[in-house]
Design a protein around this motif. Structure first.
Motif: not given
Length: 292
Positions: A220-249
């Motif tokens: 995520t770039r919300i906090d632009n990698g603040g003091d805590a470090g670069a934040r990584y999250i995971a989104v479940d795409c099993r029922t929303e298969t569009h997410i990876p392709l939309q995020r690429l674009l």
């Protein structure tokens, strides 16, 4: 669900449904070569190299269909020569030798505004200034390959670094993964990211690792990698298969239209995600960094 909630849920639904069709089509088409040319002993195609090139071509075709016409998804190398840049900037001449990336599955390049060293069909050798994104494509994501692919993407991003200018989007995309548990898959991806990037600069850290129809792990770039470090999250795409392709674009256009690159062009509204898609994501952790 109230009428208001139903109304909000419908906003952008056409776009989400459209890209879900695109994702399902991509997932079906990647099986074509192994269906027509099956390996006589194992799963997959008889010709592994051609199977890999076919899958890369599918993703390049998808990108070239939807990205602005001057952006072109190609394969090849980034060459960063020890030459003067701008009008009188000699930093590369004095500080570096000629450098080049490893072979890259997909380079998204601004063909209108920047030159190329070599181009033949889908193969290119390009300078770093016009690189908008770098994507590694795998049929199956194996544990031992994750760190190697992320390191190669970081090497490409490092070549493209320039002061005051947002670096390219980097991603590793796979069509399948051997890990049966999505939770463990996300943990393995994050561990590889942390192992490769701990202590590095924020910007060249990999932006995204996804497995179609399963998961999308991203920075995520919300906090632009603040003091805590670069934040990584995971989104479940099993029922929303569009997410990876939309995020690429979305991510590629975010770089292309970033004010540090293209301040005279307005970024279009193009991607749509369900409300709380990212707020409900799984928290994976923070990777310590050395600055932007």
């Amino acid at each position: 669900m109230t009428d208001s909630s139903l109304h909000n849920a419908a906003k952008g639904l056409r776009v989400r449904d459209f890209f879900a069709i695109e994702a399902d089509t991509l997932l079906q088409r990647y099986k074509v070569i192994e269906t027509l040319l099956p390996h006589h002993k194992t799963s997959g195609a008889a010709h592994r190299g051609e199977e890999g090139r076919y899958i890369e071509a599918l993703v390049r075709t998808f990108l070239n269909k939807h990205l602005p016409a001057n952006l072109r998804a190609v394969s090849g190398f980034i060459l960063c020569p020890a030459t003067k840049t701008g009008v009188q900037d000699t930093a590369r001449v004095t500080e570096y030798p000629d450098r080049h990336s490893s072979q890259l599955d997909i380079i998204v390049y601004d063909m209108d505004d920047y030159p190329v060293f070599e181009q033949f069909e889908e193969f290119c050798i390009v300078p770093p200034e016009g690189v908008i994104g770098v994507i590694s494509v795998k049929k199956t994501l194996y544990d031992q390959a994750i760190a190697d692919e992320i390191a190669a993407l970081k090497g490409a991003a490092d070549l493209c670094r320039a002061s005051g200018r947002r670096g390219p989007f980097t991603a590793l995309m796979a069509f399948a993964a051997k890990e049966a548990s999505d939770t463990k898959l996300n943990e393995r991806i994050f561990t590889a990211i942390r192992d490769v990037h701990a202590g590095a600069a924020f910007d060249p850290m990999v932006n995204e690792v996804s497995v179609l129809s399963r998961t999308c792990v991203f920075k995520t770039r919300i906090d632009n990698g603040g003091d805590a470090g670069a934040r990584y999250i995971a989104v479940d795409c099993r029922t929303e298969t569009h997410i990876p392709l939309q995020r690429l674009l979305q991510s590629l256009m975010s770089v292309y239209y970033d004010p540090t690159r293209m301040d005279e062009k307005r970024r279009p509204g193009f991607a749509s995600f369900r409300q709380r898609t990212f707020a409900d994501a799984s928290e994976l952790g923070y990777v310590p960094h050395s600055g932007m």
